[in-house]
Design a protein around this motif. Structure first.
Motif, PDB file in Angstrom:
ATOM      1  N   SER A  12       0.786  -1.163   0.114  1.00 47.07           N
ATOM      2  CA  SER A  12      -0.026   0.041  -0.130  1.00 47.07           C
ATOM      3  C   SER A  12       0.841   1.207   0.066  1.00 47.07           C
ATOM      4  CB  SER A  12      -0.956   0.073   0.988  1.00 47.07           C
ATOM      5  OG  SER A  12      -0.332   0.004   2.311  1.00 47.07           O
ATOM      6  N   SER A  13       2.041   1.282   0.459  1.00 48.67           N
ATOM      7  CA  SER A  13       3.017   2.504   0.189  1.00 48.67           C
ATOM      8  C   SER A  13       3.252   2.967  -0.895  1.00 48.67           C
ATOM      9  CB  SER A  13       4.371   2.051   1.219  1.00 48.67           C
ATOM     10  OG  SER A  13       4.803   1.118   0.218  1.00 48.67           O
ATOM     11  N   TRP A  14       3.105   2.225  -2.040  1.00 50.45           N
ATOM     12  CA  TRP A  14       3.049   2.892  -3.425  1.00 50.45           C
ATOM     13  C   TRP A  14       1.797   3.525  -3.744  1.00 50.45           C
ATOM     14  CZ3 TRP A  14       7.562   2.756  -5.643  1.00 50.45           C
ATOM     15  CH2 TRP A  14       8.504   1.800  -5.326  1.00 50.45           C
ATOM     16  N   PRO A  50      -6.021  -2.154  -6.445  1.00 51.89           N
ATOM     17  CA  PRO A  50      -5.374  -0.890  -5.691  1.00 51.89           C
ATOM     18  C   PRO A  50      -5.337   0.346  -6.148  1.00 51.89           C
ATOM     19  CG  PRO A  50      -4.093  -3.049  -5.652  1.00 51.89           C
ATOM     20  CD  PRO A  50      -5.185  -3.259  -6.461  1.00 51.89           C
ATOM     21  N   SER A  51      -5.208   0.226  -7.636  1.00 54.43           N
ATOM     22  CA  SER A  51      -5.158   1.570  -8.497  1.00 54.43           C
ATOM     23  C   SER A  51      -5.408   1.437  -9.972  1.00 54.43           C
ATOM     24  CB  SER A  51      -3.712   2.271  -8.332  1.00 54.43           C
ATOM     25  OG  SER A  51      -3.668   3.618  -9.307  1.00 54.43           O
ATOM     26  N   MET A  52      -6.047   2.242 -10.307  1.00 52.39           N
ATOM     27  CA  MET A  52      -6.220   2.168 -11.885  1.00 52.39           C
ATOM     28  C   MET A  52      -5.779   3.511 -12.433  1.00 52.39           C
ATOM     29  SD  MET A  52      -9.668   0.018 -12.067  1.00 52.39           S
ATOM     30  CE  MET A  52      -9.945   0.085 -13.629  1.00 52.39           C
ATOM     31  N   GLU A  91       0.858  10.472  -5.587  1.00 51.82           N
ATOM     32  CA  GLU A  91       1.062  11.213  -6.837  1.00 51.82           C
ATOM     33  C   GLU A  91       2.386  11.321  -7.242  1.00 51.82           C
ATOM     34  OE1 GLU A  91      -1.569  12.673  -8.410  1.00 51.82           O
ATOM     35  OE2 GLU A  91      -2.650  11.620  -7.193  1.00 51.82           O
ATOM     36  N   ASP A  92       3.500  11.204  -6.458  1.00 52.28           N
ATOM     37  CA  ASP A  92       4.857  11.123  -6.695  1.00 52.28           C
ATOM     38  C   ASP A  92       5.070   9.983  -7.676  1.00 52.28           C
ATOM     39  OD1 ASP A  92       5.130  13.762  -5.334  1.00 52.28           O
ATOM     40  OD2 ASP A  92       5.920  12.657  -3.682  1.00 52.28           O
TER      41      ASP A  92
END
Length: 143
Positions: free
Chosen positions: A19-21, A60-62, A27-28
């Motif tokens: 999850s740290s990513w 987790p992200s798209m 955003e970075d």
């Protein structure tokens, strides 16, 4: 060959399993990947046993970071097990890879390695949806 030439001629995909990513530095991370044209893998997981770090079930992200969508679908039951089925593939996955707003190129990997027939059945139906019914299940094809 310069670094910039190398980076533009090969698709680089990053698949994060913590999850740290996706957390406070999200955003970075996304900005860095976009700047270099690197692809963030869109992974779909069932993580009740923690095999995928501390990530929650689902996507987790798209975030789109390049002109290619790279989807890795690990199964619906637990790590590497569980079919996605026709409804999910048609209504959820297909719009991610084809049609308005979809990226130029897409790679979809069915990663249900513990039950290969789940991956083969999902890949076969996905090929049909994409109009590639002549594909051979279990064989990589560039669509």
């Amino acid at each position: 060959m310069s670094t910039s030439t190398c980076c533009t001629q090969v698709l680089h995909v990053f698949e994060f399993r913590h999850s740290s990513w996706y957390g406070q530095y999200r955003e970075d991370v996304i900005s860095l990947l976009r700047r270099w044209g690197f692809c963030m893998a869109w992974i779909n997981i069932k993580n009740s046993d923690g095999w995928c770090g501390d990530l929650e079930d689902g996507w987790p992200s798209m975030a789109r970071t390049c002109n290619t969508a790279y989807l890795r679908l690990f199964g619906t039951k637990q790590k590497a097990i569980g079919r996605y089925g026709e409804e999910v593939l048609r209504d959820t996955i297909l719009p991610m890879v084809q049609g308005p707003g979809a990226p130029k190129d897409s790679i979809v990997i069915f990663a249900q390695a513990d039950v290969p027939n789940h991956a083969k059945a999902d890949a076969s139906f996905m090929a049909e949806l994409l109009g590639r019914g002549d594909s051979q299940p279990g064989r990589s094809t560039k669509w």
